[in-house]
Scaffold this motif. Structure first.
Motif, mmCIF file in Angstrom:
data_model
loop_
_atom_site.group_PDB
_atom_site.id
_atom_site.type_symbol
_atom_site.label_atom_id
_atom_site.label_comp_id
_atom_site.label_asym_id
_atom_site.label_seq_id
_atom_site.Cartn_x
_atom_site.Cartn_y
_atom_site.Cartn_z
ATOM 1 N N LYS A 585 -55.259 -5.483 5.933
ATOM 2 C CA LYS A 585 -53.836 -5.462 6.211
ATOM 3 C C LYS A 585 -53.234 -4.119 5.891
ATOM 4 O O LYS A 585 -52.351 -3.612 6.608
ATOM 5 N N VAL A 589 -51.142 -1.851 8.445
ATOM 6 C CA VAL A 589 -49.779 -1.433 8.154
ATOM 7 C C VAL A 589 -49.688 0.074 8.052
ATOM 8 O O VAL A 589 -48.728 0.689 8.545
ATOM 9 N N LEU A 603 -35.761 4.932 11.811
ATOM 10 C CA LEU A 603 -36.339 3.717 12.358
ATOM 11 C C LEU A 603 -37.082 4.022 13.630
ATOM 12 O O LEU A 603 -38.055 3.353 13.980
ATOM 13 N N TYR A 606 -40.373 5.003 12.913
ATOM 14 C CA TYR A 606 -41.152 3.810 12.594
ATOM 15 C C TYR A 606 -41.630 3.154 13.875
ATOM 16 O O TYR A 606 -42.763 2.730 14.005
ATOM 17 N N VAL A 673 -47.220 2.152 1.299
ATOM 18 C CA VAL A 673 -47.795 0.858 1.731
ATOM 19 C C VAL A 673 -49.098 0.589 0.974
ATOM 20 O O VAL A 673 -49.357 -0.528 0.523
ATOM 21 N N GLU B 8 -48.176 -3.551 0.771
ATOM 22 C CA GLU B 8 -48.319 -3.615 2.231
ATOM 23 C C GLU B 8 -47.416 -4.688 2.809
ATOM 24 O O GLU B 8 -46.982 -4.580 3.973
ATOM 25 N N ASP B 9 -47.123 -5.605 2.028
ATOM 26 C CA ASP B 9 -46.220 -6.621 2.523
ATOM 27 C C ASP B 9 -44.764 -6.197 2.420
ATOM 28 O O ASP B 9 -43.893 -6.800 3.067
ATOM 29 N N LEU B 11 -43.321 -3.565 3.471
ATOM 30 C CA LEU B 11 -42.813 -3.090 4.741
ATOM 31 C C LEU B 11 -42.445 -4.261 5.658
ATOM 32 O O LEU B 11 -41.373 -4.284 6.265
ATOM 33 N N LYS B 14 -39.497 -5.678 4.415
ATOM 34 C CA LYS B 14 -38.368 -4.819 4.763
ATOM 35 C C LYS B 14 -37.937 -5.073 6.190
ATOM 36 O O LYS B 14 -36.750 -5.202 6.486
ATOM 37 N N TRP B 15 -38.883 -5.000 7.026
ATOM 38 C CA TRP B 15 -38.586 -5.253 8.429
ATOM 39 C C TRP B 15 -37.929 -6.627 8.572
ATOM 40 O O TRP B 15 -36.917 -6.748 9.305
ATOM 41 N N CYS B 18 -34.553 -6.375 7.316
ATOM 42 C CA CYS B 18 -33.808 -5.533 8.231
ATOM 43 C C CYS B 18 -33.359 -6.324 9.452
ATOM 44 O O CYS B 18 -32.165 -6.299 9.800
ATOM 45 N N CYS B 63 -31.088 -0.790 7.375
ATOM 46 C CA CYS B 63 -32.537 -0.759 7.552
ATOM 47 C C CYS B 63 -33.075 0.628 7.275
ATOM 48 O O CYS B 63 -34.069 0.786 6.536
ATOM 49 N N GLN B 64 -32.456 1.518 7.809
ATOM 50 C CA GLN B 64 -32.861 2.912 7.623
ATOM 51 C C GLN B 64 -32.838 3.266 6.132
ATOM 52 O O GLN B 64 -33.802 3.839 5.607
ATOM 53 N N PHE B 67 -35.560 1.674 4.308
ATOM 54 C CA PHE B 67 -36.831 2.348 4.552
ATOM 55 C C PHE B 67 -36.886 3.710 3.914
ATOM 56 O O PHE B 67 -37.946 4.177 3.507
#
Lengths: 706, 102
Positions: A585, A589, A603, A606, A673, B8-9, B11, B14-15, B18, B63-64, B67
């Motif tokens: 994962k 990611v 964004l 992203y 991450v 890793e989760d 993000l 976050k998304w 968001c 969101c920005q 992040f």
């Protein structure tokens, strides 16, 4: 013996000695008497004694004189000889009428040997049988009384030397001696008393007899000299009768007294000869009294004899007068046969008277001539008689002196004996005391000497003992030291071994704990539903390791354990599988945010990176060779995808460390991450490293312990 | 499922946040727009759109910001000492595990 006596106390020893000494002395004395010989010696003795006895008997049988000598010399032989040879013939009584004076003198002479014989002259050792009862005094005054010596004194029982055995004597010497002594004293006393009584009776009787005899003699004299009265003569006769009676009585009494004295003497001699009672002082006193009694008896007897002698003189005188008268009567009768003097008429005829006168005158003349002759001869005769008398007297005197001497001698003997006894007692007492003292001194000396000797021996032997003991101790100690050394060696070896074993054990434990940690790291939570639940806290393992490593003593372990993070210890670490799965994962990611750099992105970026991630394929399957060979790599030139690919590759090759290294190169958002994953991976790696380090340490320790 | 603490989760979360936030904002804006349009602006569509757009914009902005948040340098205190035992102490920088420039 010495040893035993040293253990005895001194007074016991002395008593033993004294007892032995006394017993030994007595024993010796006894043995000298009893153990006179063995069998051969006994035979010799028997033969000799029998020969001797036969010779004596023959000698006695030869003549009466010899027999008398033997009887006199050997006490008790009269019994034997009378048994063998018959009773001794008595001397024939002299009854011939001789001249008055001559007769008297002869009688006196004959009486003297008897008196001498009957005189009390026995030494106490040679006991002569005394005249026992005299024969009855004949009323005939003409018949001199001869003391017929019937030696019927019972033989003195020969006391055989008491053959008493040694043991009996020893056992009962004291007791029997005392008993015997007491018995003897009692017997002696009784006999003495009895004898005394008899003697007093005899003496009184003798006195009476003597007195009566004297009276009778006086009366007879009177009667004879004076007028020849019938009354006087009757009185005289009465007196004579009385006198005879008294004399008889006196004789009897004297005989009884003599018997009593004889018994007494027997007892005394018995007591003397018996070994037990020889030293009884009563014996000496008894002897004294015996002597006195004998003397008294003889005195009584002498008194009677004297009286009798006087009476004999009187009777002889009377006899002479009677004879003269009878002769005169006979002459007158011859002249005048029909005339009996004093019988018929009172008056006599003239012729008879003239005849009587003439006869008387003639008689007177004859008498005068005779008288003259006698007077002439008187002087000579007188002298002769005087001389004889003197000699008689002298003999008598001698006899008396002898008796007196004998008596004195006996007294002296008795006294001597008494003195000897006293002295003996005294000396014996003194001797005993001296002996006691000597024995005490000797025992003291013995005790001292023995004590000194004991001390010496003790010292010597104690020193030897000490040496021996010391040597023994030394050997023992040396062996002990050796053993101790060995033991110490053994102990140290064992301790070392124990330590080694302990160390080995602890090493094993440590190894096991580390192994368990490693396994925990590797296989933790198998079968758990999720990775989170697979987390197992390592605290137990850590504590086990800590314990196995010996508490806080091992610095290495401590350091290593300290290096572990709290999370690892408290929460646990993910296993590699979990990390690998997580990496998938993370990689995805990270690929999606690959374009986002250190400064973040909008964004849009992203979005773009997301799209990019779809378009970028996997970089490679194998690491480039340079990286395999660990050559330098320009880390800045690697993109995210490269890094991820490399990391994935390493992960697929189970090289978490390399993968982490690669992942560490990530930047930007990808790093964020992957940060979690990195952290976990790092944690895992750290823990694994620590576990491996501990394991290595444990292995090394174990190897060392082996 | 609770918010996973994994990075890793993060993000994704976050998304999710968001999007949710944006949607909410959009909805909110929409609502407001509707309300405003209905009430004030006589049913014109532009409050809706405005609202939606504002909502979207806010959402996007949030969101920005969310992040960007990890990359922001938060310096409450920066101690700089020139002793040779340089040990810069900085409090409040606990969330920067991999930050080199502390």
């Amino acid at each position: 013996m010495l040893r035993i006596s040293t253990r005895l106390r001194p007074h016991v020893t002395s008593r033993v000695v004294r007892g032995r000494g006394g017993g030994g002395v007595g024993r010796r004395f006894q043995s000298s008497q009893s153990g006179r010989g063995g069998v051969g010696n006994g035979l010799l003795v028997v033969a000799g004694s029998s020969t001797f006895v036969a010779g004596l008997v023959g000698y006695a049988a030869w003549s009466d004189d010899n027999r008398r000598k033997v009887e006199r010399g050997i006490p008790g032989s009269s019994y034997v000889l009378s048994g063998l040879l018959g009773p001794l013939a008595e001397k024939p009584p002299v009854t011939e009428e001789q001249g008055l004076l001559k007769k008297k003198l002869d009688r006196e002479k004959k009486k003297k040997p008897k008196e001498v014989e009957s005189a009390p002259a026995p030494a106490v050792e040679e006991v002569k049988p005394e005249s026992a009862p005299l024969q009855e005094v004949t009323p005939d005054p003409a018949v001199p009384v001869d003391a017929a010596e019937v030696t019927t004194s019972p033989p003195v029982p020969e006391e055989k030397p008491a053959v008493i055995s040694l043991e009996e004597r020893l056992a009962s010497s004291e007791v029997s001696q005392d008993v015997e002594n007491a018995a003897l004293s009692q017997a002696l006393q009784d006999l003495a008393y009895q004898a005394q009584k008899e003697l007093t009776g005899a003496l009184s009787a003798a006195e009476d007899a003597a007195r009566v005899v004297q009276q009778h003699a006086e009366k007879a004299y009177q009667a004879i000299d004076g007028a020849q009265d019938k009354e006087q003569f009757e009185a005289v006769a009465e007196l004579a009768v009385e006198r005879n009676r008294l004399v008889e009585d006196a004789h009897k009494r004297i005989a009884a007294a003599g018997e009593a004295v004889e018994k007494f003497r027997e007892q005394v001699s018995e007591g003397q000869q018996s070994g037990l009672t020889k030293e009884n002082p009563a014996l000496i006193a008894a002897e004294e009294t015996l002597v006195e009694m004998k003397y008294a008896v003889d005195k009584a007897r002498g008194m009677i004899l004297e009286a009798e002698r006087d009476s004999k003189v009187v009777s002889s005188y009377k006899a002479l007068v009677e004879a003269g008268r009878e002769q005169f009567e006979a002459e007158v009768r011859s002249l005048l046969p029909e005339v009996k003097l004093g019988e018929t008429s009172d008056k006599l005829t003239q012729d008879e008277l003239n005849l009587l006168l003439a006869h008387a005158h003639r008689k007177v003349l004859h008498m005068q001539t005779q008288l003259a002759r006698l007077q002439t001869m008187e002087h000579d005769r007188f002298k002769e008689a005087l001389a004889r008398q003197r000699s008689e007297d002298s003999q008598l005197l001698e006899a008396k002196v002898e008796t007196e001497l004998d008596r004195q001698r006996q007294q002296l003997d008795v006294e001597y004996k008494k003195r000897v006894m006293d002295m003996k007692e005294e000396l014996e007492g003194e001797l005993r005391s001296q002996l006691k003292r000597q024995a005490a001194a000797h025992s003291d000396h013995l005790a001292d000497v023995l004590y000194v000797q004991e001390k010496d021996l003790e010292n010597k032997w104690s020193s030897i003992l000490q040496d021996k003991v010391q040597s023994e101790k030394d050997t023992y100690l040396s062996s002990l030291a050796k053993i101790q050394g060995q033991l110490h060696g053994l102990q140290s070896a064992l301790a070392m071994r124990a330590d080694v074993d302990k160390a080995a054990l602890s090493a094993r434990e440590l190894w096991l704990a580390c192994e368990s940690l490693r396994n925990a790291l590797r296989n933790s939570g198998e079968g758990a539903p999720s990775w989170e639940e697979q987390l197992k806290p390592l605290q137990d393992h850590i504590s086990a390791i800590r314990k196995a490593s010996g508490g806080d003593s091992n610095p290495y372990v401590e350091a290593v354990l300290a290096s572990l993070g709290e999370d690892a210890v408290g929460r646990g670490v993910y296993p590699e599988e979990a990390l690998r799965e997580r990496f998938i994962k993370v990689e995805r990611v990270c690929k999606r945010v690959a374009m986002i750099g250190d400064n973040g992105g909008s964004l849009l970026r992203y979005l773009l990176s997301y799209i990019q991630s779809f378009l970028v394929l996997d970089a490679f399957e194998y690491l480039p060779g340079s990286e395999v060979r660990n050559e330098e790599v320009a880390v800045d030139s690697l993109s995210i995808y490269d890094i991820l690919a490399r990391a994935r590759y390493c992960l697929e090759k189970d090289d978490l460390c390399m993968s982490v290294r690669y992942m560490n190169l990530l930047r930007g958002e990808a790093r964020n991450v992957a940060s979690g994953w990195l952290k976990e991976a790092r944690l895992t790696l750290e823990t694994r490293q620590a576990a491996y380090a501990l394991l290595a340490h444990a292995a090394a320790t174990a190897v060392q312990a082996l | 499922m609770a918010t996973s603490s994994r990075s890793e989760d993060l993000l994704g979360q976050k998304w999710d946040r968001c999007v949710a936030d944006t949607l909410i904002k959009i909805g909110g804006g929409l609502t407001l727009g509707v309300v405003f349009s209905a009430i004030v602006f006589k049913r014109r569509p532009w409050p809706l759109i405005f609202g939606m757009g504002a909502g979207m914009g806010m959402g996007y902005s949030n969101c920005q910001h969310e992040f960007n948040e990890p990359f922001l340098v938060k310096a409450d205190k920066i101690l700089c000492s020139f002793v040779f035992q340089v040990k810069p102490k900085s409090q409040g920088n606990s969330e920067q595990p991999a930050a080199e420039a502390n």
